[in-house]
Design an enzyme around this catalytic site. Sequence first.
Site, PDB file in Angstrom:
ATOM      1  N   GLY A  87       5.041  -2.189  -7.422  1.00  0.00           N
ATOM      2  CA  GLY A  87       5.786  -3.093  -8.305  1.00  0.00           C
ATOM      3  C   GLY A  87       5.091  -3.204  -9.647  1.00  0.00           C
ATOM      4  O   GLY A  87       3.902  -2.903  -9.776  1.00  0.00           O
ATOM      5  N   GLY A 135       5.182  -1.585  -3.507  1.00  0.00           N
ATOM      6  CA  GLY A 135       6.625  -1.655  -3.692  1.00  0.00           C
ATOM      7  C   GLY A 135       7.343  -0.335  -3.441  1.00  0.00           C
ATOM      8  O   GLY A 135       8.511  -0.321  -3.055  1.00  0.00           O
ATOM      9  N   GLU A 158      -3.098  -3.814  -1.197  1.00  0.00           N
ATOM     10  CA  GLU A 158      -2.965  -5.161  -1.783  1.00  0.00           C
ATOM     11  C   GLU A 158      -4.159  -6.083  -1.602  1.00  0.00           C
ATOM     12  O   GLU A 158      -4.390  -6.963  -2.423  1.00  0.00           O
ATOM     13  CB  GLU A 158      -1.714  -5.854  -1.230  1.00  0.00           C
ATOM     14  CG  GLU A 158      -0.404  -5.298  -1.757  1.00  0.00           C
ATOM     15  CD  GLU A 158       0.052  -4.023  -1.064  1.00  0.00           C
ATOM     16  OE1 GLU A 158       1.058  -3.449  -1.483  1.00  0.00           O
ATOM     17  OE2 GLU A 158      -0.597  -3.597  -0.086  1.00  0.00           O
ATOM     18  N   ASP A 166       2.795  -6.574   1.457  1.00  0.00           N
ATOM     19  CA  ASP A 166       4.095  -7.235   1.584  1.00  0.00           C
ATOM     20  C   ASP A 166       5.230  -6.216   1.711  1.00  0.00           C
ATOM     21  O   ASP A 166       5.067  -5.199   2.368  1.00  0.00           O
ATOM     22  CB  ASP A 166       4.301  -8.219   0.416  1.00  0.00           C
ATOM     23  CG  ASP A 166       4.427  -7.540  -0.935  1.00  0.00           C
ATOM     24  OD1 ASP A 166       3.883  -6.438  -1.119  1.00  0.00           O
ATOM     25  OD2 ASP A 166       5.080  -8.124  -1.832  1.00  0.00           O
TER      26      ASP A 166
END
Length: 375
Positions: A87, A135, A158, A166
């Site tokens: 992301g 992402g 992460e 996530d």
Amino acid sequence: RLKPLNRLQVILQHLKMSKHTDSAAEVLLEKRGGAGIITLNRPKVLNALTFSMIRQIYPQIKTWEQDPETFLIIIKGTGEKAFCAGGDIRVIIDAGKAGDRLVQDFFREEYILNNAIGTCKKPYVALIDGITMGGGVGVSVHGHFRVATEKTVFAMPETAIGLFPDVGGGYFLPRLPGKIGYYLGLTGFRLKGRDVLKAGIATHFVESEKLPALEKDLIALKSPSTENIADLLNSYHVKSKIDQEKEFVLDKHMEKINSLFSANSMEELVQNLKQDGSPFAIKQLETINKMSPTSLKLTLRQLREGASMSLQDVLTMEYRLSQACMRGHDFYEGVRAVLIDKDQSPKWKPAALEEVSDEFVDDCFKPLGNNDLKL
């Protein structure tokens, strides 16, 4: 200077073009044959996912899902290096510091997109050629088919930036063989090439240079079923000989990974690694010591709970965690140290696992009332 009318025509012409073909568009959405094709188009920044890309991809998937003339969806990235490296974190950082709504909206809409892919009624084929992280994993791993190549580099890194794995990591990681998922999620270990298949993340392995031919064949299929698509992917897969003989990179460590990473708490896991004392265990200890203690605790619980949850419940849980991280300290500090100043020495708060209380962790998992993610 252009006369006003001409200028308007030029702008309109540009808008018309940019919808599908303008190479400056961040994401290209086109229908070819029986296939809807999503092309992530930011090669200079490794196809990092922006909010506006998420907002364009989601409705298009939903439209194709309803369209009787669309039989499959293909997602790929432009450029030589990446499928999608994650992301667009810097934008989220700026928004978080400014107290902007984007920190709620970005994660909310990203997770809604991840769920749309996970529940997609049309076969979804992700060509994960090159770097696939964060992402980028979210827009590929939940689909029916994931095609890795010798250039694929997979990671969920992460915990190194004060976040947690996530985009549905709490769903797919604990479902990988043994404790591989816990190992990948906590340490951010990178898998490459055929190992992405052997770990159970990819469904097929095809040489990078064969992807254009594969794509052409997928587009040419006439009203294919999921089985037809699987057969075509298999026919390419069986012909790919690169690294066929090489053993899985984690093979010789699997026994240790399965025993060491089945700990009930981070403290116990660290204790296991210290007691084991093998070169492999010491290396893992060094890696874990660099990570955000808060992230490690959130991640271990996320994976343990996610193992028996539906994808929807996992994403709802992860949305709560994302908002807790946006309120906290470590995410901003991690991004600063790793991506902005690049000094690689984040100052985590709290700095030790023992200082991250169970109450604090419980708090991060609490429902957000009206602000909860609704899928």
